[in-house]
Design an enzyme around this catalytic site. Structure first.
Site, PDB file in Angstrom:
ATOM      1  N   LYS A  79       6.577  -0.758 -21.680  1.00 23.18           N
ATOM      2  CA  LYS A  79       7.166  -0.355 -20.400  1.00 23.18           C
ATOM      3  C   LYS A  79       8.302   0.608 -20.713  1.00 23.18           C
ATOM      4  O   LYS A  79       8.836   0.611 -21.829  1.00 23.18           O
ATOM      5  CB  LYS A  79       7.733  -1.605 -19.697  1.00 23.18           C
ATOM      6  N   ALA A 184      -6.488  -6.173   1.199  1.00 29.29           N
ATOM      7  CA  ALA A 184      -7.132  -7.142   2.102  1.00 29.29           C
ATOM      8  C   ALA A 184      -8.283  -6.482   2.864  1.00 29.29           C
ATOM      9  O   ALA A 184      -9.322  -7.107   3.092  1.00 29.29           O
ATOM     10  CB  ALA A 184      -6.103  -7.712   3.075  1.00 29.29           C
ATOM     11  N   TYR A 185      -8.106  -5.230   3.233  1.00 33.56           N
ATOM     12  CA  TYR A 185      -9.142  -4.531   4.012  1.00 33.56           C
ATOM     13  C   TYR A 185     -10.456  -4.456   3.214  1.00 33.56           C
ATOM     14  O   TYR A 185     -11.521  -4.818   3.713  1.00 33.56           O
ATOM     15  CB  TYR A 185      -8.657  -3.123   4.375  1.00 33.56           C
TER      16      TYR A 185
HETATM   17  P1  NAD Z   1      -0.106  -2.972   1.556  1.00 32.06           P
HETATM   18  O1  NAD Z   1       1.303  -2.545   1.688  1.00 32.06           O
HETATM   19  O2  NAD Z   1      -1.193  -2.020   1.953  1.00 32.06           O
HETATM   20  O3  NAD Z   1      -0.349  -4.306   2.425  1.00 32.06           O
HETATM   21  C1  NAD Z   1       0.556  -5.353   2.492  1.00 32.06           C
HETATM   22  C2  NAD Z   1       0.517  -5.883   3.923  1.00 32.06           C
HETATM   23  O4  NAD Z   1       1.297  -7.089   3.962  1.00 32.06           O
HETATM   24  C3  NAD Z   1       1.091  -4.937   4.964  1.00 32.06           C
HETATM   25  O5  NAD Z   1       0.210  -4.740   6.027  1.00 32.06           O
HETATM   26  C4  NAD Z   1       2.379  -5.660   5.407  1.00 32.06           C
HETATM   27  O6  NAD Z   1       2.717  -5.385   6.763  1.00 32.06           O
HETATM   28  C5  NAD Z   1       1.995  -7.096   5.192  1.00 32.06           C
HETATM   29  N1  NAD Z   1       3.129  -8.020   5.104  1.00 32.06           N
HETATM   30  C6  NAD Z   1       4.351  -7.806   4.579  1.00 32.06           C
HETATM   31  N2  NAD Z   1       5.107  -8.905   4.714  1.00 32.06           N
HETATM   32  C7  NAD Z   1       4.342  -9.845   5.315  1.00 32.06           C
HETATM   33  C8  NAD Z   1       4.570 -11.204   5.708  1.00 32.06           C
HETATM   34  N3  NAD Z   1       5.730 -11.810   5.528  1.00 32.06           N
HETATM   35  N4  NAD Z   1       3.540 -11.855   6.297  1.00 32.06           N
HETATM   36  C9  NAD Z   1       2.354 -11.250   6.509  1.00 32.06           C
HETATM   37  N5  NAD Z   1       2.094  -9.981   6.168  1.00 32.06           N
HETATM   38  C10 NAD Z   1       3.083  -9.278   5.582  1.00 32.06           C
HETATM   39  O7  NAD Z   1      -0.286  -3.477   0.061  1.00 32.06           O
HETATM   40  P2  NAD Z   1      -1.638  -3.584  -0.785  1.00 32.06           P
HETATM   41  O8  NAD Z   1      -1.795  -2.363  -1.571  1.00 32.06           O
HETATM   42  O9  NAD Z   1      -2.726  -4.087   0.071  1.00 32.06           O
HETATM   43  O10 NAD Z   1      -1.223  -4.747  -1.829  1.00 32.06           O
HETATM   44  C11 NAD Z   1      -1.141  -6.101  -1.418  1.00 32.06           C
HETATM   45  C12 NAD Z   1      -0.507  -6.921  -2.525  1.00 32.06           C
HETATM   46  O11 NAD Z   1      -1.303  -6.812  -3.709  1.00 32.06           O
HETATM   47  C13 NAD Z   1       0.905  -6.461  -2.921  1.00 32.06           C
HETATM   48  O12 NAD Z   1       1.649  -7.579  -3.306  1.00 32.06           O
HETATM   49  C14 NAD Z   1       0.646  -5.581  -4.159  1.00 32.06           C
HETATM   50  O13 NAD Z   1       1.746  -5.552  -5.030  1.00 32.06           O
HETATM   51  C15 NAD Z   1      -0.539  -6.309  -4.798  1.00 32.06           C
HETATM   52  N6  NAD Z   1      -1.366  -5.437  -5.631  1.00 32.06           N
HETATM   53  C16 NAD Z   1      -1.973  -4.356  -5.094  1.00 32.06           C
HETATM   54  C17 NAD Z   1      -2.780  -3.545  -5.896  1.00 32.06           C
HETATM   55  C18 NAD Z   1      -3.478  -2.344  -5.306  1.00 32.06           C
HETATM   56  O14 NAD Z   1      -4.396  -1.818  -5.970  1.00 32.06           O
HETATM   57  N7  NAD Z   1      -3.142  -1.885  -4.122  1.00 32.06           N
HETATM   58  C19 NAD Z   1      -2.945  -3.835  -7.259  1.00 32.06           C
HETATM   59  C20 NAD Z   1      -2.329  -4.963  -7.804  1.00 32.06           C
HETATM   60  C21 NAD Z   1      -1.523  -5.756  -6.965  1.00 32.06           C
END
Ligand code: NAD
Length: 365
Positions: A79, A184-185
């Site tokens: 890192k 999630a989508y």
């Molecule tokens: P994103 O920002 O698109 O989605 C997160 C969603 O969570 C948003 O719609 C937000 O409004 C909602 N949210 C925030 N606080 C909330 C609460 N208290 N209750 C309910 N909903 C709430 O993020 P993402 O890219 O879908 O990633 C989701 C998670 O997965 C994050 O923790 C991210 O660090 C992790 N992650 C993502 C990836 C990736 O490829 N995108 C990879 C590894 C880890």
């Protein structure tokens, strides 16, 4: 002090980088390269002291060793941190100087995006070194990681279902999802196809509405998601949500979601889930599709290959469940153990190779 830290955490190399013209002050930490070059992002943060920056980079580099190893990647852990305010202190000169330091390591460390750095910053780093991933798609990089992360999560959920219910199908199962975002989508597309029932929540009304319309998901309030009757809980929003308050409320058989650092305290809350007989699929394995996707850039990005590697998280998670049973430890701990065992096995092969009097290196001496 630095050597003391290196010795106690078994770090290979810590590099302090300073550039007078741009004002760059950066630390690169390479924790372990047994499995391959050290991959880990570059964090830009307004640290209060050099000591704080060092502590952070060491902690994060070690975490990457475990994450990459447990995901089955042939990569080590490292890192970097840039000391500075990402809102005020960014410049082309700063990121080019950083890129030159990365280049000087000849591929022992590969950098990527992290808190405080963005694709456009990495594009500048890329002017000075090829040892960077997560650059703009126009340079042939991997682009949006969410479909690959979601696919790895879906495969992990199948493995979790096998562990919890004895069969790897999600047909007819109820999945409670916290956060209607990107990951999630794409997850819901797979789940819907398979015939699962979905319960969702989000702090944003329009995000929830999209899932209700497109996937016929049932909506619940943000606090209710912890208490719904479901088979699997998938945290896909925030870290620290499995804690003293929420774990007693859960009415599920398993937890498997993409959010980072779901357990507020790995030991305590990993144990609490174990005692409630709720199967926990460790987050850093389940969500490794993102890292797998970006790492594939190193061999010329190919999405089909990235998806195939993400599918292998099914097997990695299976190994974690096996180790947890074998050693009678919570799965969160078993994930770390799996990473340690993989690294130790490769180290042993190398040591034996070097000891062998017939090998070419020994003969040359
Ligand atoms: P994103 O920002 O698109 O989605 C997160 C969603 O969570 C948003 O719609 C937000 O409004 C909602 N949210 C925030 N606080 C909330 C609460 N208290 N209750 C309910 N909903 C709430 O993020 P993402 O890219 O879908 O990633 C989701 C998670 O997965 C994050 O923790 C991210 O660090 C992790 N992650 C993502 C990836 C990736 O490829 N995108 C990879 C590894 C880890």
């Amino acid at each position: 002090m630095v050597f003391e830290n290196m010795e106690s955490g078994e770090y290979e190399q810590v590099i302090y980088c300073y550039d007078r013209t741009s004002g760059l002050k950066s630390i690169i930490a390479i924790h372990d390269t047994t499995l391959g070059p050290a991959l880990g992002g570059c964090r830009m943060w307004n640290y209060n002291s050099e000591q704080e920056a060092l502590k952070d980079v060491l902690r994060l580099a070690k975490g990457m060793t475990y994450k990459n190893a447990a995901a089955g990647l042939n990569l080590g852990g490292g890192k970097s941190v840039i000391i500075g305010d990402p809102k005020k202190d960014k410049s082309e000169a700063l990121f080019r100087a950083f890129g030159r330091f990365v280049e000087s390591l000849n591929g022992r460390y590969i950098t990527a995006e992290d808190v405080g750095t963005k694709t456009e910053d990495l594009d500048i780093v890329y002017q000075e070194t090829n040892y960077v991933v997560g650059i703009s798609e126009s340079y042939g990089s991997s682009g949006n990681p969410s479909p690959v992360t979601a696919y790895g999560l879906y495969k992990s959920m199948l493995r979790t279902a096998k562990e919890a219910f004895g069969e790897e199908s999600l047909r007819g199962k109820t999945i409670a999802i916290q956060g209607c975002g990107n990951v999630a989508y794409y997850l819901c597309k797979h789940l819907k196809e398979e015939g699962a029932r979905l319960i969702v929540t989000d702090i944003l009304e329009e995000a929830v509405q999209k899932f209700v319309d497109e996937f016929a998901a049932e909506r619940v309030g943000v606090d209710e998601i912890f208490e719904v009757e479901a088979d699997i809980f998938a945290p896909c929003a925030l870290g620290g949500i499995l804690n003293d308050d929420t774990i007693p409320k859960l009415k599920v058989k398993a937890v498997c979601g993409s959010a980072n650092n779901q357990l507020e305290d790995i030991d305590r809350h990993g144990q609490m889930l174990e005692e409630r007989e709720i199967i926990y699929a460790p987050d850093f394995i389940v969500n490794a599709g993102g890292a797998i996707n970006v790492a594939d850039e190193l061999t010329g990005y190919n999405r089909e290959r990235a998806l195939a590697k993400a599918a292998n998280l099914y097997n990695q998670l299976g190994l974690v469940f096996d180790i947890a049973k074998r050693d009678k430890i919570p799965t969160a701990k078993a994930a770390n153990k799996m990473a340690e065992e993989r690294i130790a096995a490769i180290k042993e092969i190398r040591t034996n190779f070097l000891k062998n009097e017939h090998n070419v290196y020994t003969r040359r001496k």
